[in-house]
Design a protein around this motif. Structure first.
Motif, mmCIF file in Angstrom:
data_model
loop_
_atom_site.group_PDB
_atom_site.id
_atom_site.type_symbol
_atom_site.label_atom_id
_atom_site.label_comp_id
_atom_site.label_asym_id
_atom_site.label_seq_id
_atom_site.Cartn_x
_atom_site.Cartn_y
_atom_site.Cartn_z
ATOM 1 N N PRO A 88 0.832 -1.202 0.000
ATOM 2 C CA PRO A 88 0.000 0.000 0.000
ATOM 3 C C PRO A 88 0.869 1.255 0.000
ATOM 4 O O PRO A 88 1.987 1.247 0.478
ATOM 5 C CB PRO A 88 -0.791 -0.121 1.300
ATOM 6 C CG PRO A 88 0.024 -1.006 2.161
ATOM 7 C CD PRO A 88 0.741 -1.942 1.235
ATOM 8 N N GLN A 92 -2.029 4.812 2.896
ATOM 9 C CA GLN A 92 -2.872 3.649 3.193
ATOM 10 C C GLN A 92 -2.280 2.840 4.340
ATOM 11 O O GLN A 92 -3.002 2.384 5.214
ATOM 12 C CB GLN A 92 -3.032 2.791 1.943
ATOM 13 C CG GLN A 92 -3.697 3.523 0.798
ATOM 14 C CD GLN A 92 -5.060 2.993 0.475
ATOM 15 O OE1 GLN A 92 -5.355 1.851 0.715
ATOM 16 N NE2 GLN A 92 -5.890 3.847 -0.083
ATOM 17 N N LEU A 113 -10.573 0.310 4.892
ATOM 18 C CA LEU A 113 -9.550 0.806 3.966
ATOM 19 C C LEU A 113 -9.957 0.572 2.513
ATOM 20 O O LEU A 113 -9.699 1.416 1.647
ATOM 21 C CB LEU A 113 -8.222 0.108 4.270
ATOM 22 C CG LEU A 113 -6.957 0.775 3.800
ATOM 23 C CD1 LEU A 113 -6.839 2.174 4.392
ATOM 24 C CD2 LEU A 113 -5.752 -0.050 4.198
ATOM 25 N N ALA A 118 -8.342 5.749 -3.382
ATOM 26 C CA ALA A 118 -6.918 5.393 -3.410
ATOM 27 C C ALA A 118 -6.010 6.592 -3.130
ATOM 28 O O ALA A 118 -4.927 6.436 -2.567
ATOM 29 C CB ALA A 118 -6.562 4.779 -4.757
ATOM 30 N N THR A 122 -3.605 10.883 4.574
ATOM 31 C CA THR A 122 -3.631 10.106 5.813
ATOM 32 C C THR A 122 -4.692 10.631 6.776
ATOM 33 O O THR A 122 -5.527 9.872 7.269
ATOM 34 C CB THR A 122 -2.246 10.137 6.499
ATOM 35 O OG1 THR A 122 -1.282 9.619 5.582
ATOM 36 C CG2 THR A 122 -2.241 9.294 7.753
ATOM 37 N N GLY A 125 -8.178 10.157 5.407
ATOM 38 C CA GLY A 125 -8.469 8.725 5.354
ATOM 39 C C GLY A 125 -8.849 8.173 6.720
ATOM 40 O O GLY A 125 -9.777 7.367 6.837
#
Length: 136
Positions: A88, A92, A113, A118, A122, A125
């Motif tokens: 990753p 990720q 995840l 994609a 950070t 996410g």
């Protein structure tokens, strides 16, 4: 053993082959091998070994650092062929590690995840993954 016969069942041939390979590692018995396969799928285990991720193996109950290192060393290249995803991207990997550190298990973190874009950063996410996990 001499004092009993034990029967273990598996959903796939890959799980059975992985179980048999795990039993060949010194210090790993049937109980620990089943714990590994309960905590990680065969594909996840293959990826963990390919990437040499000691931390993910130590998340499995009963596996310490030394056992995890021994598993990584002795199982390298011996597990059934499974599609290994590319490593990753840094974001990720950081998101996954953050979710694991917050107490989510590997499967929950990986499922969250997969639902993220994609190219997510950070921080964003982690926020999105926490929102997804709080809905469950």
């Amino acid at each position: 053993r001499e004092d009993g016969h034990f029967l273990y069942g598996f959903a796939t041939e890959g799980e059975r082959l992985a179980f048999r390979q795990l039993l060949k590692v010194s210090g790993v018995g049937p109980r620990l091998a089943l714990a590994v396969l309960s905590g990680l799928s065969v594909n996840d285990l293959t990826q963990v070994i390919a990437r040499q991720e000691v931390g993910r193996l130590t998340k499995v109950p009963g596996i310490g650092t030394k056992t995890a290192e021994r598993l990584l060393l002795e199982l390298k290249g011996k597990l059934p062929d499974a599609p290994v995803a590319a490593a990753p991207e840094a974001a990720q990997g950081d998101i996954l590690n953050a979710l694991l550190a917050l107490g989510y298990n590997d499967r929950e973190a990986a499922a969250a995840l997969k639902q993220l874009p994609a190219d997510v950063s950070t921080a964003e996410g982690i926020r999105q993954a926490l929102r997804l996990l709080s809905r469950v």
